[in-house]
Design a protein around this motif. Sequence first.
Motif, PDB file in Angstrom:
ATOM      1  N   ALA A   7     -68.195  56.911  34.999  1.00  0.00           N
ATOM      2  CA  ALA A   7     -66.997  56.688  34.173  1.00  0.00           C
ATOM      3  C   ALA A   7     -66.203  57.980  34.033  1.00  0.00           C
ATOM      4  O   ALA A   7     -64.962  57.961  34.087  1.00  0.00           O
ATOM      5  CB  ALA A   7     -67.401  56.165  32.794  1.00  0.00           C
ATOM      6  N   VAL A  11     -72.254  56.633  32.641  1.00  0.00           N
ATOM      7  CA  VAL A  11     -71.335  57.559  31.974  1.00  0.00           C
ATOM      8  C   VAL A  11     -70.791  58.557  32.991  1.00  0.00           C
ATOM      9  O   VAL A  11     -69.583  58.847  33.004  1.00  0.00           O
ATOM     10  CB  VAL A  11     -72.035  58.295  30.804  1.00  0.00           C
ATOM     11  CG1 VAL A  11     -71.162  59.444  30.296  1.00  0.00           C
ATOM     12  CG2 VAL A  11     -72.340  57.335  29.662  1.00  0.00           C
ATOM     13  N   PRO A  32     -64.801  58.256  29.784  1.00  0.00           N
ATOM     14  CA  PRO A  32     -64.642  56.922  29.229  1.00  0.00           C
ATOM     15  C   PRO A  32     -63.423  56.837  28.297  1.00  0.00           C
ATOM     16  O   PRO A  32     -63.086  57.813  27.652  1.00  0.00           O
ATOM     17  CB  PRO A  32     -65.925  56.712  28.418  1.00  0.00           C
ATOM     18  CG  PRO A  32     -66.832  57.837  28.737  1.00  0.00           C
ATOM     19  CD  PRO A  32     -66.003  58.938  29.256  1.00  0.00           C
ATOM     20  N   GLN A  33     -62.810  55.676  28.278  1.00  0.00           N
ATOM     21  CA  GLN A  33     -61.684  55.445  27.377  1.00  0.00           C
ATOM     22  C   GLN A  33     -62.052  54.303  26.448  1.00  0.00           C
ATOM     23  O   GLN A  33     -62.367  53.207  26.916  1.00  0.00           O
ATOM     24  CB  GLN A  33     -60.436  55.082  28.182  1.00  0.00           C
ATOM     25  CG  GLN A  33     -59.927  56.254  29.028  1.00  0.00           C
ATOM     26  CD  GLN A  33     -58.744  55.879  29.882  1.00  0.00           C
ATOM     27  OE1 GLN A  33     -58.566  54.723  30.245  1.00  0.00           O
ATOM     28  NE2 GLN A  33     -57.930  56.874  30.226  1.00  0.00           N
ATOM     29  N   PHE A  34     -62.024  54.578  25.151  1.00  0.00           N
ATOM     30  CA  PHE A  34     -62.417  53.547  24.196  1.00  0.00           C
ATOM     31  C   PHE A  34     -61.386  52.424  24.141  1.00  0.00           C
ATOM     32  O   PHE A  34     -60.199  52.642  24.003  1.00  0.00           O
ATOM     33  CB  PHE A  34     -62.632  54.159  22.810  1.00  0.00           C
ATOM     34  CG  PHE A  34     -63.875  54.992  22.752  1.00  0.00           C
ATOM     35  CD1 PHE A  34     -65.125  54.378  22.684  1.00  0.00           C
ATOM     36  CD2 PHE A  34     -63.821  56.368  22.817  1.00  0.00           C
ATOM     37  CE1 PHE A  34     -66.286  55.133  22.679  1.00  0.00           C
ATOM     38  CE2 PHE A  34     -64.971  57.144  22.808  1.00  0.00           C
ATOM     39  CZ  PHE A  34     -66.207  56.513  22.738  1.00  0.00           C
ATOM     40  N   HIS A  35     -61.881  51.223  24.284  1.00  0.00           N
ATOM     41  CA  HIS A  35     -61.052  50.024  24.206  1.00  0.00           C
ATOM     42  C   HIS A  35     -61.990  48.873  23.863  1.00  0.00           C
ATOM     43  O   HIS A  35     -63.211  49.015  23.968  1.00  0.00           O
ATOM     44  CB  HIS A  35     -60.348  49.781  25.544  1.00  0.00           C
ATOM     45  CG  HIS A  35     -61.289  49.535  26.688  1.00  0.00           C
ATOM     46  ND1 HIS A  35     -62.089  50.520  27.225  1.00  0.00           N
ATOM     47  CD2 HIS A  35     -61.584  48.407  27.383  1.00  0.00           C
ATOM     48  CE1 HIS A  35     -62.819  50.020  28.203  1.00  0.00           C
ATOM     49  NE2 HIS A  35     -62.544  48.736  28.315  1.00  0.00           N
ATOM     50  N   LEU A  36     -61.426  47.754  23.445  1.00  0.00           N
ATOM     51  CA  LEU A  36     -62.293  46.627  23.096  1.00  0.00           C
ATOM     52  C   LEU A  36     -62.868  45.968  24.342  1.00  0.00           C
ATOM     53  O   LEU A  36     -64.017  45.538  24.361  1.00  0.00           O
ATOM     54  CB  LEU A  36     -61.512  45.588  22.285  1.00  0.00           C
ATOM     55  CG  LEU A  36     -61.254  45.946  20.817  1.00  0.00           C
ATOM     56  CD1 LEU A  36     -60.345  44.906  20.186  1.00  0.00           C
ATOM     57  CD2 LEU A  36     -62.568  46.030  20.045  1.00  0.00           C
ATOM     58  N   GLY A  37     -62.065  45.908  25.403  1.00  0.00           N
ATOM     59  CA  GLY A  37     -62.480  45.137  26.577  1.00  0.00           C
ATOM     60  C   GLY A  37     -62.145  43.674  26.354  1.00  0.00           C
ATOM     61  O   GLY A  37     -61.654  43.290  25.286  1.00  0.00           O
ATOM     62  N   TYR A  38     -62.352  42.841  27.344  1.00  0.00           N
ATOM     63  CA  TYR A  38     -62.132  41.398  27.231  1.00  0.00           C
ATOM     64  C   TYR A  38     -60.682  41.053  26.869  1.00  0.00           C
ATOM     65  O   TYR A  38     -60.435  40.142  26.090  1.00  0.00           O
ATOM     66  CB  TYR A  38     -63.089  40.784  26.208  1.00  0.00           C
ATOM     67  CG  TYR A  38     -64.526  40.802  26.667  1.00  0.00           C
ATOM     68  CD1 TYR A  38     -64.998  39.877  27.577  1.00  0.00           C
ATOM     69  CD2 TYR A  38     -65.396  41.775  26.191  1.00  0.00           C
ATOM     70  CE1 TYR A  38     -66.310  39.905  28.013  1.00  0.00           C
ATOM     71  CE2 TYR A  38     -66.715  41.815  26.623  1.00  0.00           C
ATOM     72  CZ  TYR A  38     -67.159  40.876  27.527  1.00  0.00           C
ATOM     73  OH  TYR A  38     -68.453  40.916  27.948  1.00  0.00           O
TER      74      TYR A  38
END
Lengths: 95, 149
Positions: free
Chosen positions: A8, A5, A14-20
């Motif tokens: 990051a 953390v 941190p930035q919220f995203h789904l990833g992939y």
Amino acid sequence: MIGAVAAAVLKGGPQFHLGYEFIYGWMPLWGAVGVLFASGLAMGYGARWAGGCTSGHGLCGMSIRSAGSFAAALTFFATAVAISLALNWATGNRT
Amino acid sequence: MSRSTRVNVTGLGVGAAFGFLIQAAGFGDADFIHRMLLLQNWYPWEVFAAAIAVGGVAFWLLERRRWVTPLGGQLKLNRTSIKPRHFYGGMLFGSGWAFSTTCPVPAIAMVASGGVLGLVVKSGLFTGIMFGDRVAGGHHHARLLPPAA
């Protein structure tokens, strides 16, 4: 988690995203969730079976020149690369 | 401060440093490892090789000098001989790694950087480890037990 953390935050997150993001082009989200859970399951069971993971066998085990760790690490490196290349070929470079 | 507290505090510090470096090196991004496994990005392989080289020299020196650790006594490196479980478990782990394009520690880094689907991978990992403890771990420990009198 604390260190990750902190790094990051230093990188602007941190930035919220789904990833992939590279998966969505050819698979719906619910499919990705199933695949990711199943692959986590395989990794968890496989790590327990082999007695270590990329950190345990790959970093620590190979650092102390443990023969079992070399066998396990080379096996999972080779398997992961072979499957990734096969998937990439089978999906027409979409993964 | 008791010895167990010092061990826990040391573990917390080393774990935080490890997590920081994994995140800083970029392993929290699934695409980063994906391109590593496709042999399109050699930087992660170089990080791996560098870590093993540094650790290898350090362990070799410490073992050679019969280092006594401040909290754990005489340094004793636990080397294992090659067993079938290393290949079977390694193939299963490698299969999961290829599909998830992350592994146990980078999955934590992924969650820490805000990657929500990393939680799905972690859920699967914990389930797999618990299941492995009951099956593979149970068998492994059973073999280590002395025969019943």
